[in-house]
Design a protein around this motif. Structure first.
Motif, mmCIF file in Angstrom:
data_model
loop_
_atom_site.group_PDB
_atom_site.id
_atom_site.type_symbol
_atom_site.label_atom_id
_atom_site.label_comp_id
_atom_site.label_asym_id
_atom_site.label_seq_id
_atom_site.Cartn_x
_atom_site.Cartn_y
_atom_site.Cartn_z
ATOM 1 N N ALA A 213 0.869 -1.198 0.000
ATOM 2 C CA ALA A 213 0.000 0.000 0.000
ATOM 3 C C ALA A 213 0.894 1.232 0.000
ATOM 4 N N THR A 214 1.817 1.268 -0.956
ATOM 5 C CA THR A 214 2.831 2.326 -0.938
ATOM 6 C C THR A 214 2.660 3.353 -2.065
ATOM 7 N N ALA A 215 1.519 3.341 -2.743
ATOM 8 C CA ALA A 215 1.172 4.367 -3.731
ATOM 9 C C ALA A 215 2.356 4.718 -4.655
ATOM 10 N N GLY A 216 2.869 5.952 -4.554
ATOM 11 C CA GLY A 216 3.916 6.397 -5.487
ATOM 12 C C GLY A 216 5.152 5.520 -5.500
ATOM 13 N N PHE A 217 5.367 4.759 -4.412
ATOM 14 C CA PHE A 217 6.552 3.891 -4.326
ATOM 15 C C PHE A 217 6.220 2.430 -4.641
ATOM 16 N N CYS A 218 4.994 2.155 -5.088
ATOM 17 C CA CYS A 218 4.546 0.747 -5.162
ATOM 18 C C CYS A 218 5.371 -0.097 -6.128
ATOM 19 N N TYR A 278 6.227 14.679 -16.374
ATOM 20 C CA TYR A 278 7.396 13.796 -16.355
ATOM 21 C C TYR A 278 7.316 12.824 -15.180
ATOM 22 N N THR A 279 7.959 11.652 -15.334
ATOM 23 C CA THR A 279 7.999 10.704 -14.224
ATOM 24 C C THR A 279 9.116 11.109 -13.271
ATOM 25 N N SER A 280 8.842 10.979 -11.969
ATOM 26 C CA SER A 280 9.848 11.360 -10.978
ATOM 27 C C SER A 280 9.363 10.954 -9.594
ATOM 28 N N TYR A 281 10.318 10.731 -8.679
ATOM 29 C CA TYR A 281 9.963 10.515 -7.281
ATOM 30 C C TYR A 281 10.188 11.800 -6.473
ATOM 31 N N SER A 282 10.417 12.899 -7.175
ATOM 32 C CA SER A 282 10.738 14.155 -6.497
ATOM 33 C C SER A 282 9.516 14.738 -5.781
ATOM 34 N N HIS A 283 9.746 15.275 -4.599
ATOM 35 C CA HIS A 283 8.676 15.929 -3.844
ATOM 36 C C HIS A 283 8.863 17.443 -3.877
#
Ligand code: FAD
Length: 394
Positions: A213-218, A278-283
């Motif tokens: 259940a980690t949404a953006g990190f799934c 764009y795809t990114s894990y940036s906050h």
């Protein structure tokens, strides 16, 4: 809010992610009498999108499967304060999706008919009624794209997002669920086609079942069991203005202008847009977002032109190709469950997915309501296209 408990070497169910989905699933599992449930998060409670969203709740989706699913969630939200013993400040003030072109009106008409067939209160209204409901909205011919019509959904509204997260955490804790923040999952062991253990920065845990259940990190968690998800992660930004005298008691969404606005009970305007391209894990939040969102907001509400922005922020969203979530088990991998693909619209689904995922994990049977959202739909070509109802509307 919740008690510190020692991390045990074995749990029946390990839930990865202490957002609304992980906590709601834990609460409902414990409520069903499943003991030995733990929720792990690499950061603080609600550090993910659950603590960063704009808290819009509604069920006026585009597919019958989506409408039925989100409708159950709206009904659960209506009773959530009483259920959790915690005021989540759910305000069903009504939700308007504006149309500025004929083709947008046609799209909203299709949605209105599907909503009504599914028993959801949702209808097309025209300029006079929009003006009466939202006097501050510029309904004149002045803007480049004047407002033509709207899909009006009276049960829609806003909630206090962190109260929902805290309320679920407190209620789950009371039922014996372990909640361990700052405990990162770094690996998952699989043997003979089933998950057996979870490796964390606080030690290894034997696990009967694991819920992602980690949404953006799934995708990063799925990769630990060798699973590639049809999901990309994009940032999504929002901003809030200084507090103002109450002037807006409806949620206003314009897909044509890529902007939505609501006013909280503290007087701040909460304003958002669509995902960054764009795809990114940036906050990190950006200046182009601030400029374009402010510009489009002023097209709708010129009265806000002297208002200052208090802060802006970003979260990350797990986008599927059809803008519908992925829920259920994974063929060929026993004990591993997915509650992901929540994109820009998953906060409203917390209560229903918690309840239905708990039912699946506890009974081993997939509830009818979530069957259409199985990962197998990508192999079978049965996609559930919700982009028209989910892209900017949240
Ligand atoms: C700006 C913005 C506006 C939005 N507006 C709305 C809206 O109006 N309405 C709506 O319905 N939805 C909205 N959404 C979407 C919604 O917020 C999300 O879909 C929802 O909150 C997802 O909840 P979750 O519990 O699945 O995940 P999250 O709340 O993201 O929680 C996932 C957790 O997993 C943890 N985690 C990740 N990796 C690991 C690991 N390896 N080990 C342990 N823990 C890990 C993270 O720290 C995080 O706390 C918005 C999102 C954003 C960003």
């Amino acid at each position: 809010m919740w008690r510190p408990r020692p991390l045990r070497p074995r749990y029946d169910v390990v839930i990865i992610g202490a957002g609304v989905h992980g906590l709601a699933s834990a609460y409902d599992l414990a409520k069903r009498g499943v003991w030995g449930v733990v929720v792990l998060d690499k950061s603080y409670l609600g550090a993910g999108a659950s603590g960063r969203n704009t808290a819009i709740i509604r069920s006026n989706y585009r597919t019958p499967e989506g409408v039925a699913f989100y409708d159950e969630s709206v009904k659960l939200y209506e009773g959530l304060s009483a259920e959790l013993g915690y005021n989540v400040l759910f305000s069903q003030q009504g939700h308007l999706t504006l149309a500025h072109t004929d083709s947008a009106v046609n799209g909203l008409m299709v949605r209105a008919e599907i909503n009504q067939l599914c028993g959801v209160d949702s209808r097309i209204i025209w300029r006079d009624e929009i003006k009466a409901l939202v006097p501050a909205l510029d309904c004149s011919d002045r803007p480049r794209y004047p407002v033509v019509a709207a899909l009006y959904h009276p049960p829609g509204g806003i909630v206090r997002h962190d109260a929902v997260v805290w309320g679920y955490a407190r209620a789950a804790d009371r039922l014996g669920v372990g909640i361990h923040t700052f405990t990162e999952v770094t690996g998952i062991d699989v043997a003979q086609g089933r998950v057996t253990a979870v490796r964390t920065t606080q030690g290894d845990i034997q696990a009967g079942a694991v819920l992602n259940a980690t949404a953006g990190f799934c995708s990063t968690i799925a990769k630990m069991v060798g699973l590639r998800l049809p999901i990309t992660t994009h940032p999504l930004q929002a901003l809030v203005t200084e507090p103002l005298t109450a002037f807006l008691d409806k949620v206003i969404v314009s897909a044509n202008l890529h902007v939505y606005v609501s006013q909280t009970d503290r007087g701040e305007c909460v304003i958002g847009s669509e995902i960054d391209p764009y795809t990114s894990y940036s906050h990190r939040s950006t200046l182009p977002f601030l400029e374009s969102t402010a510009h489009h907001t002023l097209e709708l509400f010129p009265c806000l032109r002297h208002v200052r922005v208090l802060r802006q922020w970003a979260g990350i969203c797990d986008m599927t190709p059809d803008y519908s979530p992925i829920m259920g088990d994974v063929p060929g991998l026993r004990g591993f469950y997915l509650d992901v693909g929540w994109g820009t619209y998953g906060f409203k689904a917390g209560p229903v997915s918690g309840r239905r995922m708990a039912e699946l994990i506890a009974t081993g049977r997939t509830p009818e309501l979530i069957k259409p959202f199985s990962i197998t739909r990508f192999h079978d070509g049965r996609l559930l296209g919700e982009k028209a109802a989910a892209a900017v509307s949240h």
